[in-house]
Scaffold this active site. Structure first.
Site, short mmCIF file in Angstrom:
data_model
loop_
_atom_site.label_atom_id
_atom_site.label_comp_id
_atom_site.label_asym_id
_atom_site.label_seq_id
_atom_site.Cartn_x
_atom_site.Cartn_y
_atom_site.Cartn_z
N LYS A 73 0.97 -1.24 0.07
CA LYS A 73 -0.49 -0.12 -0.01
C LYS A 73 0.45 0.99 -0.46
O LYS A 73 0.46 2.07 -0.42
CB LYS A 73 -1.08 -0.18 1.20
CG LYS A 73 -2.52 -1.28 1.01
CD LYS A 73 -3.28 -0.58 2.23
CE LYS A 73 -4.31 -1.98 2.21
NZ LYS A 73 -4.88 -1.42 3.25
N ASP A 109 -9.60 2.19 2.20
CA ASP A 109 -9.56 1.63 3.93
C ASP A 109 -10.76 3.12 5.00
O ASP A 109 -11.27 2.28 5.35
CB ASP A 109 -8.44 1.93 4.15
CG ASP A 109 -7.63 0.45 3.18
OD1 ASP A 109 -8.93 -0.23 3.05
OD2 ASP A 109 -7.04 0.74 3.24
P1 NDP Z 1 0.64 -3.12 10.50
O1 NDP Z 1 1.73 -4.06 10.49
O2 NDP Z 1 1.13 -1.67 9.39
O3 NDP Z 1 0.25 -2.43 11.52
C1 NDP Z 1 0.37 -3.10 12.50
C2 NDP Z 1 -0.07 -2.67 14.54
O4 NDP Z 1 0.08 -3.55 15.35
C3 NDP Z 1 1.13 -1.78 14.64
O5 NDP Z 1 0.44 -0.53 15.58
C4 NDP Z 1 1.60 -2.77 15.97
O6 NDP Z 1 2.58 -2.10 17.22
C5 NDP Z 1 0.65 -3.42 16.25
N1 NDP Z 1 1.40 -5.27 17.26
C6 NDP Z 1 1.45 -5.74 16.33
N2 NDP Z 1 1.75 -6.95 16.63
C7 NDP Z 1 1.80 -6.65 17.81
C8 NDP Z 1 1.73 -6.93 19.17
N3 NDP Z 1 1.69 -8.48 19.46
N4 NDP Z 1 1.80 -6.82 20.51
C9 NDP Z 1 1.27 -4.84 20.33
N5 NDP Z 1 1.41 -4.49 19.06
C10 NDP Z 1 1.26 -5.14 18.43
O7 NDP Z 1 -0.65 -3.73 10.03
P2 NDP Z 1 -1.87 -2.79 9.84
O8 NDP Z 1 -2.05 -1.60 10.26
O9 NDP Z 1 -1.78 -2.94 7.89
O10 NDP Z 1 -3.44 -3.67 9.72
C11 NDP Z 1 -4.08 -3.75 11.10
C12 NDP Z 1 -4.45 -4.96 11.35
O11 NDP Z 1 -5.54 -4.29 10.65
C13 NDP Z 1 -4.27 -6.28 10.30
O12 NDP Z 1 -3.93 -7.18 11.16
C14 NDP Z 1 -5.21 -6.06 9.17
O13 NDP Z 1 -5.63 -7.62 8.89
C15 NDP Z 1 -6.31 -4.91 9.27
N6 NDP Z 1 -7.28 -4.69 8.76
C16 NDP Z 1 -8.18 -4.70 8.18
C17 NDP Z 1 -8.92 -3.88 6.79
C18 NDP Z 1 -10.23 -4.26 7.02
O14 NDP Z 1 -10.23 -4.36 5.45
N7 NDP Z 1 -10.67 -4.47 7.96
C19 NDP Z 1 -7.85 -2.81 5.90
C20 NDP Z 1 -6.93 -3.25 6.23
C21 NDP Z 1 -5.73 -3.31 7.63
P3 NDP Z 1 3.72 -1.08 16.96
O15 NDP Z 1 3.84 -0.21 16.49
O16 NDP Z 1 4.69 -1.51 18.16
O17 NDP Z 1 4.91 -2.32 15.48
#
Ligand code: NDP
Length: 285
Positions: A73, A109
């Site tokens: 993206k 989104d």
């Molecule tokens: P990113 O990889 O950009 O961000 C991930 C986020 O999750 C960060 O804030 C990260 O924190 C946090 N995170 C990951 N693992 C952990 C953990 N073990 N403990 C605490 N925090 C954690 O992902 P996206 O933003 O692209 O996606 C996030 C979710 O949203 C996905 O699961 C995706 O499936 C969903 N999504 C749904 C959509 C829909 O249409 N319904 C569209 C897009 C996404 P940190 O900054 O500390 O790494």
């Protein structure tokens, strides 16, 4: 699924890696059939090293448009000809429209998320918003919430620096107050007591793992819990909310509405929401 392919058929699709899990083809192809449009939606597994060639392929093959998912993206932005102001603000694109070889990038989104809130009839200025996560989807959601006047907003994230960086990027977007907090803010009862909307924008729960401890009962009875994730059963974040008898929405709503907005960008027609919703439900079973 019966598709009549002719010389007039337009092709749209989705670039991602992995891509096998995507439910968008089921949802979009059902919509094209319901509207009797000769369009076909195809999943494309695109490795990062092939992204620029895949974008050239949109022009070369005269595809009508493309959805973009993880991990492309943000990287895809540099290969496009113009961007909507929303995509520019987020620095990310999830929908491309091919206008005679000119590739326009948009981001549906955040707007899709907002439409699902409006369908649920949660108006702005009803209380505070807690947004958990500071990744790409949290960014898109934050921009839309700020533009629509929701808030004050607290961004809670494991890596505090990432939450602070989101605040720094977007605090000027509206008069709404936006602040950053580390994860232990989820134990702050006075913050929870003021919340009207709590969003999980992290990937925690995708594989069925437990969500962080959260005092669900401290929130107002009317507080809505929204998980951007979707899976066949409810996530642990939503199970907690359900047990406390709070309202819940999951990522299917956002997926549906972002897809409906993409459908309209490609075809110029209103999307058949009910058809798309049913197709999505079937695909997730
Ligand atoms: P990113 O990889 O950009 O961000 C991930 C986020 O999750 C960060 O804030 C990260 O924190 C946090 N995170 C990951 N693992 C952990 C953990 N073990 N403990 C605490 N925090 C954690 O992902 P996206 O933003 O692209 O996606 C996030 C979710 O949203 C996905 O699961 C995706 O499936 C969903 N999504 C749904 C959509 C829909 O249409 N319904 C569209 C897009 C996404 P940190 O900054 O500390 O790494």
């Amino acid at each position: 699924m019966k598709v009549d392919i002719s010389g007039q058929t337009r092709i749209v699709g989705i670039f991602g890696d992995p891509i096998a899990h995507t439910r968008s083809p089921a949802m979009q192809n059902a919509a094209f059939q319901a509207c009797k449009l000769s369009y076909v939606y195809v999943p494309y597994l695109v490795r990062s090293k092939n992204l620029s060639r895949a974008v050239q392929g949109i022009r070369a093959l005269n595809l009508a448009g493309i959805n973009v998912t993880v991990p492309h993206k943000e990287h895809i932005v540099r290969y496009l000809d113009s961007l909507s102001d929303g995509a520019q603000l987020c620095g990310a694109v999830n929908t491309i429209v091919n206008r005679d070889g000119h590739l326009f990038g948009d981001n549906t989104d955040g707007r899709g998320f907002l439409q699902s809130l409006q369908e649920y009839e949660l108006p702005p200025q009803q209380g505070e918003v807690i947004l958990i996560g500071a990744g790409g989807s949290a960014r898109a959601v934050l921009v839309s919430l700020l533009r629509a006047g929701y808030g004050p907003i607290t961004i809670v994230n494991r890596t505090f620096a990432n939450a602070k960086s989101l605040v720094k990027s977007y605090h000027n977007l509206s008069k709404t107050e936006v602040r950053a907090s580390p994860l232990d803010a989820l134990q702050n009862l006075s913050l929870l007591e003021r919340a009207s909307l709590i969003i999980n924008g992290t990937s925690v729960g995708l594989d069925g793992e437990d969500f962080f401890p959260l005092a669900y009962e401290a929130t107002p009875r009317s507080c809505l819990f929204y998980d951007l994730l979707y899976r066949s059963g409810p996530t642990s974040f939503l199970c907690g909310a359900k047990a406390a008898r709070r309202a819940i929405l999951d990522g299917r709503e956002m997926l549906l509405h972002q897809g409906a907005l993409a459908f309209t960008l490609w075809t110029g027609m209103p999307a058949p929401l009910q058809t798309m919703k049913q197709a999505l439900r079937r695909a997730l079973q």
